[in-house]
Each structure stands twice: as C-alpha cells, then as structure tokens.
Design an enzyme around this catalytic site. Structure first.
Site, short mmCIF file in Angstrom:
data_model
loop_
_atom_site.label_atom_id
_atom_site.label_comp_id
_atom_site.label_asym_id
_atom_site.label_seq_id
_atom_site.Cartn_x
_atom_site.Cartn_y
_atom_site.Cartn_z
N GLY A 166 0.13 -7.92 -14.86
CA GLY A 166 -0.98 -8.68 -14.26
C GLY A 166 -1.12 -10.08 -14.83
O GLY A 166 -1.34 -11.04 -14.07
N ASN A 212 -1.82 7.35 -11.92
CA ASN A 212 -1.80 6.18 -11.03
C ASN A 212 -2.23 6.50 -9.60
O ASN A 212 -2.75 5.62 -8.90
CB ASN A 212 -0.41 5.54 -11.04
N ILE A 228 2.33 -2.60 -6.49
CA ILE A 228 3.36 -2.60 -7.54
C ILE A 228 3.29 -1.29 -8.31
O ILE A 228 4.31 -0.79 -8.81
CB ILE A 228 3.15 -3.82 -8.48
N SER A 229 2.10 -0.68 -8.42
CA SER A 229 1.87 0.52 -9.24
C SER A 229 2.81 1.65 -8.83
O SER A 229 2.93 1.97 -7.65
CB SER A 229 0.43 1.00 -9.09
N ASN A 230 3.42 2.27 -9.83
CA ASN A 230 4.35 3.38 -9.60
C ASN A 230 3.66 4.73 -9.58
O ASN A 230 2.58 4.86 -10.16
CB ASN A 230 5.40 3.37 -10.72
N ASP A 238 14.06 -4.78 -7.62
CA ASP A 238 15.40 -4.19 -7.42
C ASP A 238 16.36 -5.22 -6.83
O ASP A 238 17.53 -5.27 -7.19
CB ASP A 238 15.30 -2.96 -6.50
N ARG A 294 17.16 -7.83 -9.58
CA ARG A 294 18.14 -7.29 -10.54
C ARG A 294 19.53 -7.25 -9.92
O ARG A 294 20.52 -7.63 -10.55
CB ARG A 294 17.72 -5.87 -10.94
N HIS A 322 11.88 3.20 -4.38
CA HIS A 322 11.85 2.52 -5.68
C HIS A 322 11.79 3.55 -6.81
O HIS A 322 10.83 3.63 -7.55
CB HIS A 322 10.67 1.54 -5.75
N1 NAD Z 1 7.17 -1.86 -8.47
C1 NAD Z 1 7.91 -2.15 -9.53
O1 NAD Z 1 9.06 -2.59 -9.41
C2 NAD Z 1 7.34 -1.97 -10.92
C3 NAD Z 1 8.02 -2.52 -12.02
C4 NAD Z 1 7.45 -2.35 -13.29
C5 NAD Z 1 6.25 -1.66 -13.44
N2 NAD Z 1 5.63 -1.15 -12.35
C6 NAD Z 1 4.35 -0.42 -12.47
O2 NAD Z 1 3.27 -1.34 -12.57
C7 NAD Z 1 2.16 -0.71 -13.20
C8 NAD Z 1 1.56 -1.59 -14.28
O3 NAD Z 1 2.47 -1.81 -15.32
P1 NAD Z 1 2.05 -2.72 -16.60
O4 NAD Z 1 3.27 -2.78 -17.47
O5 NAD Z 1 1.39 -3.97 -16.17
O6 NAD Z 1 0.95 -1.75 -17.29
P2 NAD Z 1 -0.20 -2.17 -18.33
O7 NAD Z 1 -0.70 -0.91 -18.93
O8 NAD Z 1 0.27 -3.24 -19.24
O9 NAD Z 1 -1.33 -2.80 -17.40
C9 NAD Z 1 -2.02 -2.05 -16.45
C10 NAD Z 1 -3.38 -2.68 -16.26
O10 NAD Z 1 -4.06 -1.91 -15.26
C11 NAD Z 1 -5.42 -1.85 -15.65
N3 NAD Z 1 -6.09 -0.74 -15.00
C12 NAD Z 1 -6.06 0.59 -15.28
N4 NAD Z 1 -6.87 1.26 -14.44
C13 NAD Z 1 -7.41 0.35 -13.60
C14 NAD Z 1 -8.32 0.43 -12.52
N5 NAD Z 1 -8.85 1.60 -12.12
N6 NAD Z 1 -8.64 -0.72 -11.89
C15 NAD Z 1 -8.11 -1.90 -12.27
N7 NAD Z 1 -7.26 -2.04 -13.29
C16 NAD Z 1 -6.91 -0.92 -13.95
C17 NAD Z 1 -5.38 -1.72 -17.18
O11 NAD Z 1 -6.62 -2.06 -17.76
C18 NAD Z 1 -4.26 -2.70 -17.51
O12 NAD Z 1 -4.77 -4.00 -17.74
C19 NAD Z 1 2.70 0.64 -13.71
O13 NAD Z 1 2.36 1.65 -12.80
C20 NAD Z 1 4.21 0.43 -13.69
O14 NAD Z 1 4.91 1.65 -13.56
C21 NAD Z 1 6.15 -1.30 -11.11
#
Ligand code: NAD
Length: 337
Positions: free
Chosen positions: A36, A116, A139-141, A172, A175, A199
């Site tokens: 973020g 998630n 983006i969330s997995n 993807d 990369r 993904h």
């Molecule tokens: N799509 C992709 O290619 C890809 C690549 C990498 C990571 N991801 C996914 O992205 C997500 C985030 O990864 P990250 O490394 O930033 O994690 P992180 O833990 O560093 O950050 C996640 C953020 O989400 C916030 N959060 C949690 N619950 C929340 C809610 N209910 N409302 C709002 N915010 C909330 C947390 O406070 C935190 O700031 C993960 O699910 C990860 O698997 C996706």
C-alpha cells in the site's frame, strides 16, 4: 536538488501515463501496508490522479501526511477504521485493494484464504454501497478466490458489472518480461509476454510463444523459465525469510495497471492489460487473458490467441485448481454479509 523548472521525467517510463490530464479520484484500501505505501507513492507521483484517498485500519494519518508534502497535483486524504471507510470511497473512479495478510515461507496463497476472504468481502461490500460504478482492482490473495468473492458481493447489492472488477495479475507479466529480457539480453521495457490463467502456482501460464519480440527457447529452458515465472512470488517470500511477500515490485505492477486503466478511461486507444476477470474464453468462469480497456473498463476480451501445444497442456492442467478456487470464493461469499 531537483530543479523546479527542469524536473526529471517521471521515472515510470515503461508505458505509463500519456493521456490528457483529467480528474480522477483513486482509493487505496490497505494503504499503510508493504504494498500500500509504495503503491500510494507511485499514484501520488502521477499526473493522472487528482485525489488520492488512503484507507487502512492503522497508520493512514501518518502515511497521508507524509505523501501530502510531495509536490504533485493529487490531493491526499487519510481515513482510518471502518467508520471512515464510506467517506474514503465516495466519488472514487478507481479503488485498488492490497489489504490483507501476505504469505510467509512454506505458505501457499490459498493458506491466506481464511483471513483475506473476510477482509475482501467487507471492503467489497463498502465499495458496492459507496462507489458501485468504480473500477475495482483486487491485489489481495488468493486472487483466484477474491475476485469471485467481490463479484458475488456486488451481485448481492444488484450493482455487478463484470467489466469493472479486475484481479491484478500484472506482476506475473512484469516478471515474465524481466526474466525473458535477462535470458535474451533484451531491454525489459520492450518485452511483452502475455500471462493468462490465474494468479497461483501452475494457474499462472506465460505465453512465451506470443512474446514480442519473438523469442525461442529449447524445451528444457522453456519449462525452467515457465516454472520460474510461476514460482517467482515464492522466490521473494523465501528471500524475505518471514518478512512478507513481494511489495515493491507489486506496487510497481499495481501502479502500471491503474495507470493503464486511467489512460483508457481518459480515452486513450489500444490499451491492453492482462487481468483475472469474469470470462467466457475457457471452461473456467474467471480467467485472465489480454483485455482491451476502454472508458467503461473491459471493452473487449482479446482471448487466448494461438497457443503452442505446451501452452495448451498448461491451460488444461490449470483448470481443476482454478475452478476449485473460484467455487471456494463463491461459496464463502454466499455465507457472508
Ligand atoms: N496480486 C499479486 O500479485 C500480489 C503480490 C504480492 C502480494 N499480494 C497480496 O497483497 C496483500 C497485501 O500484502 P502486503 O505485503 O502489503 O501485506 P501487509 O501486511 O504489509 O499490508 C497489509 C495492509 O492491509 C491492512 N489491512 C488489514 N485488514 C484490513 C482491513 N480490514 N481494511 C483495510 N486494511 C486492512 C493492514 O493494516 C496492512 O497495512 C496480501 O494478501 C498479499 O498476498 C498480491
């Protein structure tokens, strides 16, 4: 110091941001996280964004105050906690969601489902209430399940438009472009590998036969390259040794996708990105393929194109995992809200 007159060209040079300057309010949900924060920085740096709305359950006042001092046009506002979520979303044209927990070594993306899925369902519910017309970029997995969840939540509210809900798989593609360029001694900014499917692991299917410029590999090298692209996220998770998954490259990829979307919404023609969306291209109800983007989101699904026999086999092998993850998301969404 940078001169105010001769500022360096925006460093996001690949295909970023060439359309005319228009107003756009963009929200980042999960804005204080590993993805973020750098994603919000890249969005703040773009002339395509006029308002940047940063929402998280922690730390957003600080992130917003920090970013708001940057000398670019986007007006930054921070929102914290569920009671401020509606205000964060009102009037948004694009919402990007990187909220949720990332993987630790040994975990699959599906291991993140329990935490998630609820986060994405709640945030999608708020989007359906407060900005039902916005482009939603998840983006969330696990993306293979979170897109069906978001779609079901929007259906419940009667505001579902499949052309506006996107699973962000751009990392993807980023990369694949980088790895092919490394192997062939090419400029990565000029390589374009479509990546289709989903993904997660073997559902990530790079179409090396459709790479531009055209590249050839012996079968063993092709298989090794395909495997590296499929497992590249795990490469980062292992290297970070418990400190999370890809964040900086994901922020870049997320920004690339949002800028493509904004360019297309502003009328730029010929903007194509791959994304995991509702699809009729295969037997899987959601599938990533190259999409022509336009003012209203997906203008045309460009489909799979001509696959090599190896790629056809990969698509076939991905089907059962894809359909299982989609069903899991849909069934979860039926039980919530
Ligand atoms: N799509 C992709 O290619 C890809 C690549 C990498 C990571 N991801 C996914 O992205 C997500 C985030 O990864 P990250 O490394 O930033 O994690 P992180 O833990 O560093 O950050 C996640 C953020 O989400 C916030 N959060 C949690 N619950 C929340 C809610 N209910 N409302 C709002 N915010 C909330 C947390 O406070 C935190 O700031 C993960 O699910 C990860 O698997 C996706």
């Amino acid at each position: 110091m940078f001169s105010r007159i001769a500022r360096p060209a925006l460093f996001l040079s690949r295909s970023f941001s060439t359309s005319a300057q228009k107003d756009a309010k963009v929200a980042v949900l999960g804005a204080s996280g590993g993805i973020g924060q750098p994603l919000s920085l890249l969005l703040k740096n773009s002339p395509l964004v006029s308002q940047l709305s940063l929402y998280d359950i922690a730390h957003t006042p600080g992130v917003a105050a920090d970013l708001s001092h940057i000398e670019t046009r986007a007006h930054v506002t921070g929102y914290i906690g569920p009671e401020q979520l509606g205000d964060a979303l009102k009037g948004c044209e694009v919402v990007v969601i990187p909220a949720g927990v990332p993987r630790k070594p040994g975990m699959t993306r599906d291991d993140l489902f329990n935490t998630n899925a609820t986060i994405v369902a709640n945030l999608s519910d708020a989007c359906a209430r407060h900005c039902p017309e916005a482009m939603i970029c998840i983006i969330s997995n696990p993306v293979n399940s979170t897109i069906p969840i978001t779609s079901e939540v929007f259906k419940k509210h009667g505001v579902y438009n499949p052309n506006r809900i996107f699973g962000v798989t751009t990392l993807d593609i980023v990369r694949a472009n980088t790895f092919v360029a490394d192997l062939k001694g090419l400029d990565p900014a000029r390589v374009n590998v479509p990546v289709v499917g989903g993904h997660a692991g073997k559902t990530i299917i790079p179409l090396i036969s459709q790479c531009t410029p055209k590249v050839e590999f012996p079968q063993d090298a092709l298989e090794a390259l395909t495997n590296r692209i499929q497992e590249a996220g795990t490469e980062v998770v292992k290297a970070k040794a418990g400190a999370g998954s890809a964040t900086l490259s994901m922020a870049y990829a997320g920004a690339r996708f949002v800028f493509s979307l904004l360019d297309a919404m502003n009328g730029k023609e010929g903007v194509v990105e791959c994304s995991f969306v509702r699809s009729e291209e295969t037997e899987s109800p959601y599938f990533s393929t190259p999409l022509l983007l336009g003012k209203n989101g997906i203008e045309k699904n460009l489909g799979l194109g001509k696959l090599s026999p190896f790629e056809e086999k990969l698509v076939g092998e991905a089907m059962s995992e894809l359909k299982g993850s989609i069903k899991k998301g849909e069934e979860f969404a039926k039980k919530v809200n």
